[in-house]
Design an enzyme around this catalytic site. Structure first.
Site, PDB file in Angstrom:
ATOM      1  N   CYS A   1     -13.842   5.720  -6.916  1.00 34.78           N
ATOM      2  CA  CYS A   1     -13.148   6.998  -6.743  1.00 34.78           C
ATOM      3  C   CYS A   1     -12.132   7.219  -7.861  1.00 34.78           C
ATOM      4  O   CYS A   1     -12.520   7.417  -9.000  1.00 34.78           O
ATOM      5  CB  CYS A   1     -12.525   7.063  -5.351  1.00 34.78           C
ATOM      6  SG  CYS A   1     -12.128   8.746  -4.841  1.00 34.78           S
TER       7      CYS A   1
ATOM      8  N   HIS B   1     -16.827   5.262  -1.344  1.00 36.48           N
ATOM      9  CA  HIS B   1     -15.919   4.125  -1.125  1.00 36.48           C
ATOM     10  C   HIS B   1     -16.616   2.977  -0.388  1.00 36.48           C
ATOM     11  O   HIS B   1     -16.516   2.903   0.852  1.00 36.48           O
ATOM     12  CB  HIS B   1     -14.738   4.580  -0.268  1.00 36.48           C
ATOM     13  CG  HIS B   1     -13.715   5.380  -1.009  1.00 36.48           C
ATOM     14  ND1 HIS B   1     -12.661   4.807  -1.674  1.00 36.48           N
ATOM     15  CD2 HIS B   1     -13.587   6.710  -1.186  1.00 36.48           C
ATOM     16  CE1 HIS B   1     -11.919   5.758  -2.231  1.00 36.48           C
ATOM     17  NE2 HIS B   1     -12.470   6.916  -1.953  1.00 36.48           N
TER      18      HIS B   1
ATOM     19  N   GLU C   1     -15.698  -0.026  -0.084  1.00 33.23           N
ATOM     20  CA  GLU C   1     -14.721  -0.903   0.575  1.00 33.23           C
ATOM     21  C   GLU C   1     -14.333  -0.376   1.951  1.00 33.23           C
ATOM     22  O   GLU C   1     -13.763  -1.100   2.759  1.00 33.23           O
ATOM     23  CB  GLU C   1     -13.484  -1.093  -0.324  1.00 33.23           C
ATOM     24  CG  GLU C   1     -12.432   0.004  -0.266  1.00 33.23           C
ATOM     25  CD  GLU C   1     -12.825   1.270  -1.032  1.00 33.23           C
ATOM     26  OE1 GLU C   1     -13.977   1.357  -1.489  1.00 33.23           O
ATOM     27  OE2 GLU C   1     -11.969   2.170  -1.159  1.00 33.23           O
TER      28      GLU C   1
END
Lengths: 229, 82
Positions: free
Chosen positions: A87, A204, A206
């Protein structure tokens, strides 16, 4: 695998990345402060996390790309070290010239926060080698300036070099205008450099890599890096 | 010296803000509006020895930081100040 997570003023996904690598995947993980150059020789992976570095002033990632730590990261990347931008981290890598192209405001002009499907376009990279060909991953996006842009000639080159790693698609893996959330050219969600050791993506991973939370599709990217080191 | 810098999208790059304002102006009855481009305007106060030097340095500032030349172009003028 020895990992470093960069902290810029305004990073807000740094702790998520740290948590996944250190606590979920049991990797040696360190913080890297933006203001200091660092000796990264012993590192296997540097992650530039999401957030709003320097408040996204001027352009997202523009100011961060001149941080002292970026000198070390550029040297690390040129020496073949693996660099992963997520990002805002992707935006920083584009501004620093480590990756080609740029990201502009979403076509809808809205901040988009939702789960999207992405298709793995190249499994022959350190970031995707545990993936099946054309595997569809469900990973959340959360951005306002995430529409990938590059001129048509360079986009073609990226395609030919296998530098497009992820494309936005629907749940069945079909890429279309409807499944493109932000207007990115070629539905590009993630690209690498020519050597495939630097990668940036808007989704994302994560945020979907801890089994305690819903969905673990993002884990495969970190697992690919670990099994590769 | 004062540098007055305009940074705008290159042609062909989608400018969603410009498009929205364009539609809004048409909705208000300004049918003559054909296109709207929204960019940035920066004023930078300089302590430069000469206009030639300022010209070189400001161009460098634009290329390195103020504009992303993948999608943006820039133009500037230098105005003397007291």
């Amino acid at each position: 695998m020895k990992c470093g997570i960069v902290v810029f003023p305004g990073s807000n996904c740094d702790h998520d990345c740290f948590h996944i690598l250190k606590h979920v995947l049991s990797q040696e993980t360190h913080w890297l402060w933006h203001k200091e150059e660092a000796n990264l020789e012993s590192f296997d992976l540097v992650v530039l996390p999401g957030g709003f570095s320097y408040g996204d002033y001027l352009r997202a990632g523009a100011i961060a790309s001149f941080s002292p730590i970026m000198n070390s990261i550029v040297r690390f990347a040129k020496a073949g070290g693996k660099v992963f931008g997520i990002c805002n981290g992707f935006q920083v890598l584009l501004e620093s010239g480590l990756l080609p192209g740029t990201l502009i405001q979403n076509q809808s002009r809205k901040f988009i926060c939702k789960n999207v499907s992405v298709r793995v376009e190249n499994t022959d990279t350190p970031f995707t080698r545990n993936c099946r060909e054309n595997q569809v991953l469900e990973i959340p996006i959360a951005h306002h300036q995430g529409s990938y842009y590059i001129d048509p000639f360079s986009l073609n080159q990226l395609e030919e070099n296998g530098q497009i790693l992820f494309r936005y698609c629907d749940a069945t893996g079909k890429v279309s205008a409807e499944s493109n959330p932000n207007g990115s050219v070629g539905s590009v969600a993630g690209v690498s450099n020519e050597q495939k050791n630097v990668m940036g993506m808007m989704p994302h991973p994560e945020r979907c890599a801890d089994p305690k939370l819903m969905g673990t599709d993002g884990q495969i990217i970190f697992q690919s890096l670990i099994s590769n080191s | 010296m004062l540098a007055q810098i305009h940074v705008t999208f290159k042609e062909g790059v989608l400018d969603p803000q410009g498009k929205t304002v364009h539609h809004a102006l048409n909705d208000l009855g300004y049918d003559e509006v054909l296109d709207v481009n929204i960019g940035k305007y920066l004023e930078i106060k300089l302590d430069s020895a000469s206009e030639e030097e300022a010209e070189i340095r400001v161009r460098e500032m634009c290329e390195r930081l103020l504009a992303n030349t993948v999608i943006e172009s820039f133009r500037f003028s230098l105005v003397p100040t007291e």
